[in-house]
Design a protein around this motif. Structure first.
Motif, short mmCIF file in Angstrom:
data_model
loop_
_atom_site.label_atom_id
_atom_site.label_comp_id
_atom_site.label_asym_id
_atom_site.label_seq_id
_atom_site.Cartn_x
_atom_site.Cartn_y
_atom_site.Cartn_z
N LEU A 1 -1.91 -3.90 5.63
CA LEU A 1 -1.28 -4.06 6.95
C LEU A 1 -0.90 -5.53 7.18
O LEU A 1 -1.62 -6.44 6.76
N LYS B 1 -5.58 1.87 14.30
CA LYS B 1 -5.20 1.27 13.02
C LYS B 1 -6.35 0.45 12.41
O LYS B 1 -6.10 -0.41 11.55
N TYR C 1 -0.40 4.49 0.40
CA TYR C 1 0.01 3.18 0.90
C TYR C 1 -0.25 2.15 -0.20
O TYR C 1 -1.31 2.14 -0.81
N GLY D 1 -5.80 -8.71 8.00
CA GLY D 1 -5.40 -7.31 7.89
C GLY D 1 -5.78 -6.64 6.58
O GLY D 1 -5.29 -5.54 6.29
N ARG E 1 -1.18 6.85 11.33
CA ARG E 1 -0.52 5.72 10.71
C ARG E 1 -1.49 5.05 9.74
O ARG E 1 -2.66 5.42 9.67
N GLN E 2 -0.98 4.09 9.00
CA GLN E 2 -1.83 3.35 8.07
C GLN E 2 -2.90 2.60 8.85
O GLN E 2 -2.67 2.11 9.95
N ARG E 3 -4.07 2.50 8.26
CA ARG E 3 -5.20 1.87 8.94
C ARG E 3 -5.79 0.78 8.05
O ARG E 3 -5.66 0.83 6.82
N GLN E 4 -6.46 -0.15 8.68
CA GLN E 4 -7.25 -1.15 7.96
C GLN E 4 -8.67 -0.62 7.88
O GLN E 4 -9.27 -0.26 8.89
#
Length: 621
Positions: A144, A342, A140, A220, A370-373
């Protein structure tokens, strides 16, 4: 006809080569091989006398063969000796050249080079990412997107104004596109019920880590947060998760089997339980007036039955607070999923990695779809952990309030030399310095029990907590100490990481830990939330000199009084020269380098032990 007028050609004769007499009287002219053989043959023939001609020829041939073989063997031996001598000389020349270069370097420079090599080896470890992402090459590149925006009058500030605010609060920051600092909770757009609850708890203005950390998390962004103990880190990473969960719940309410939105990982059960209680209190305050929905929080730690939280499991789960082992068990059994998660925060992140949870965290990450913080927070974040984290996070922002590993300046540190046999008696005197509650730390579990027993015999209400006690005993000790039913808590290092106790004025370190990080965490149980406290530390001949040197530099950095016996300890690196001394990149200690770091040695010891246990298990023992 010959032309008589043409000049007559003469036969040219080469003049003989002049013989140059040798200057050396021992000079022997070179004799060709053929002539030497003929001479040998004539000599042998003369020896044969009246022998048969056939025998003479045979003897002659054999003698010539033997001599040729001897000559060839001699030549091979000489050639081998010449080659060996050449290689030896080359090796000696390399060694001498390296020795000459080393002689020009000081001992300090050599140590620095060795430390740099060790640090580079540590950096080569795998990134903190899931196995699926590593296998598929998923990377990534953008943080986010978040819906939060700072008020327009804060967004309109210039970068110079933002930097002045950060300097005012001693906030150091690194990263790209950094959100502006916000000095008031109201400007962070936090719901009114939570603001009222914070005021009720006498939390009026945000602390430095919250001034920069909360707006950054609201935006984010991935964060590496470093701040001294008792500086309000828990609110800085819990409040953003609560707001993310609230936003998701108000879009579409969660039902059974859905969630969580995010997870907070802690290295110990006590810290996880404390964080869980804070999150539940803030979520309850949010839903109290009925304007906002109730957010469900699940505590996921070992030692407790998950049936006790069936009321949470029967609904949608918004937030999970967990220790790694129990959380992995729940994920493997599919009691909960991270399909919609997330947000992930690691509290005391450096301790999580040091305690061997690195592979567990990587395993947990593999359940995210999914992409996470990702947020990492700690009071002691050495260089190696920061470098490791920056490789793993997405455009992270480093927020640093003070030096990583520095002691809380609100704590008065008193170091006293106490003989081993006099510690127990002197402990009673130290307890008279301040009113209760008081925490006593020791690194040895048996010593923890001995101290508690001694205090009980002297009429002091004391409880004990360490890793070998059951979860019920540990919970009872913390609960009774927090409620004021017990005046003294004797604890091992398990109670030093992140735990928050009210009104602690005095911490006594009965046995100085080898790692200076543990000392920083232990004295950080007092002097929290802007209050002051005292930390009394016992040292003696049993305390390693390197640990005392770390302690000496820590006291000097904090502007504390350094006792004479600590001042007398000389730093061997200072005698070697090399300018300003640097701290250890592994543990942050100022009195040593990586090559002799006790934390690195302990990590290597645990790794070797785990390898031996694995090998024994594989071999069937």
């Amino acid at each position: 006809m010959l032309d008589e007028s043409a000049p007559k050609r003469r036969r040219l004769q080469r003049s003989p080569t002049p013989e140059v007499p040798p200057e050396d009287e021992d000079y022997v002219p070179y004799v060709p091989v053929a002539q030497r053989k003929q001479a040998k043959l004539a000599k042998l023939t003369s020896w044969s006398g009246n022998r048969d001609a056939t025998q003479s020829k045979r003897a002659l041939a054999e003698a010539l063969e033997r001599e040729e073989a001897e000559n060839e063997e001699e030549e091979r031996r000489k050639e081998k000796a010449r080659i060996e001598r050449t290689l030896l000389l080359e090796a000696q020349e390399v060694h001498l050249r390296k020795a000459a270069e080393d002689s020009q370097k000081s001992e300090h420079q050599r140590k620095e080079e060795e430390d740099a090599q060790l640090l580079e080896a540590i950096k080569s470890r795998r990134k903190l990412a899931s196995d699926m992402e590593l296998a598929q090459g998923i990377q990534y590149t953008e943080p986010l997107k978040a819906s939060w925006r700072a008020p327009h009058y804060i967004r309109d500030r210039t970068e110079e104004e933002n930097e002045r605010i950060r300097q005012k609060h001693h906030i150091l920051i690194e990263g790209k596109d950094i959100p502006p600092p916000v000095e008031h909770f109201e400007d962070m757009k936090i719901p009114r019920p939570i603001l009222d609850y914070l005021k009720l708890k006498r939390i009026i203005d945000p602390t430095p880590i919250q001034i920069q950390g909360i707006p950054t998390a609201f935006s984010g962004r991935d964060i590496i947060g470093i701040a001294f103990t008792g500086s309000g880190k828990t609110l800085a990473f819990c409040l953003p998760l609560i707001m993310v969960a609230l936003e998701e719940e108000m879009k579409l309410p969660f039902v059974r089997g859905e969630g969580p939105v995010g997870v907070i990982l802690c290295p110990s059960r006590e810290l996880a339980n404390q964080t869980y209680e804070n999150v539940v209190a803030w979520c309850s305050a949010l839903a109290k007036e009925g304007r906002y929905p109730q957010l469900n929080t699940l505590l996921c730690i070992g030692g407790i039955s998950m049936n006790d939280q069936s009321h949470v499991m029967s609904k949608g789960i918004h937030i999970v607070v967990a220790t790694p082992g129990r959380l992995i068990d729940m994920l493997e059994k599919k009691r909960l999923t991270f399909n919609n998660a997330k947000y992930m925060c690691m509290d005391e992140a450096d301790r999580m990695v040091d305690l061997g949870f690195e592979e567990d965290v990587r395993n947990i990450m593999s359940y995210f779809k999914r992409q996470r913080q990702t947020l990492l927070f700690s009071a002691t974040m050495p260089t190696k952990i920061r470098d490791f984290a920056q490789q793993s996070l997405i455009q992270p922002i480093l927020i640093n309030v003070g030096r990583a590993g520095a002691a809380n300046l609100d704590v008065l540190q008193v170091v006293e030399y106490v003989k081993q046999e006099a510690k127990m008696v002197y402990l009673l005197e130290c307890l008279q310095k301040t009113p209760p509650p008081v925490i006593v730390f020791s690194e040895n579990k048996n010593e923890v029990d001995d101290i508690q027993e001694y205090l009980l015999l002297k009429g002091v209400e004391a409880v004990a907590i360490h890793g070998s006690k059951s979860q019920e005993e540990r919970q009872y000790a913390i609960k009774s100490f927090k409620s004021g039913a017990k005046d003294v808590m004797v604890a091992s290092g398990v109670a030093s990481k992140g735990l928050d106790f009210n009104e602690i004025q005095h911490v006594i370190i009965f046995t100085m830990p080898k790692e200076i990080e543990d000392y920083v965490h232990q004295i950080g149980r007092t002097g929290r939330s802007g209050k002051t406290g005292i930390a009394t530390t016992f040292v003696n001949m049993n305390t390693p000199e390197q640990t005392l040197l770390d302690l000496k530099y820590l006291l000097m950095e904090a502007g504390q009084k350094v006792p004479p016996f600590l001042l007398s300890i000389e730093d061997p690196r200072a005698a070697q020269g090399g300018g300003a001394l640097k701290g250890c990149a592994v543990c942050g200690g100022l009195g040593h380098g990586i090559s002799n770091c006790p934390k690195l040695e302990e990590t290597q010891r645990r790794t070797m032990q785990s390898h031996r246990m694995t090998a024994d298990g594989d071999s069937g023992y």
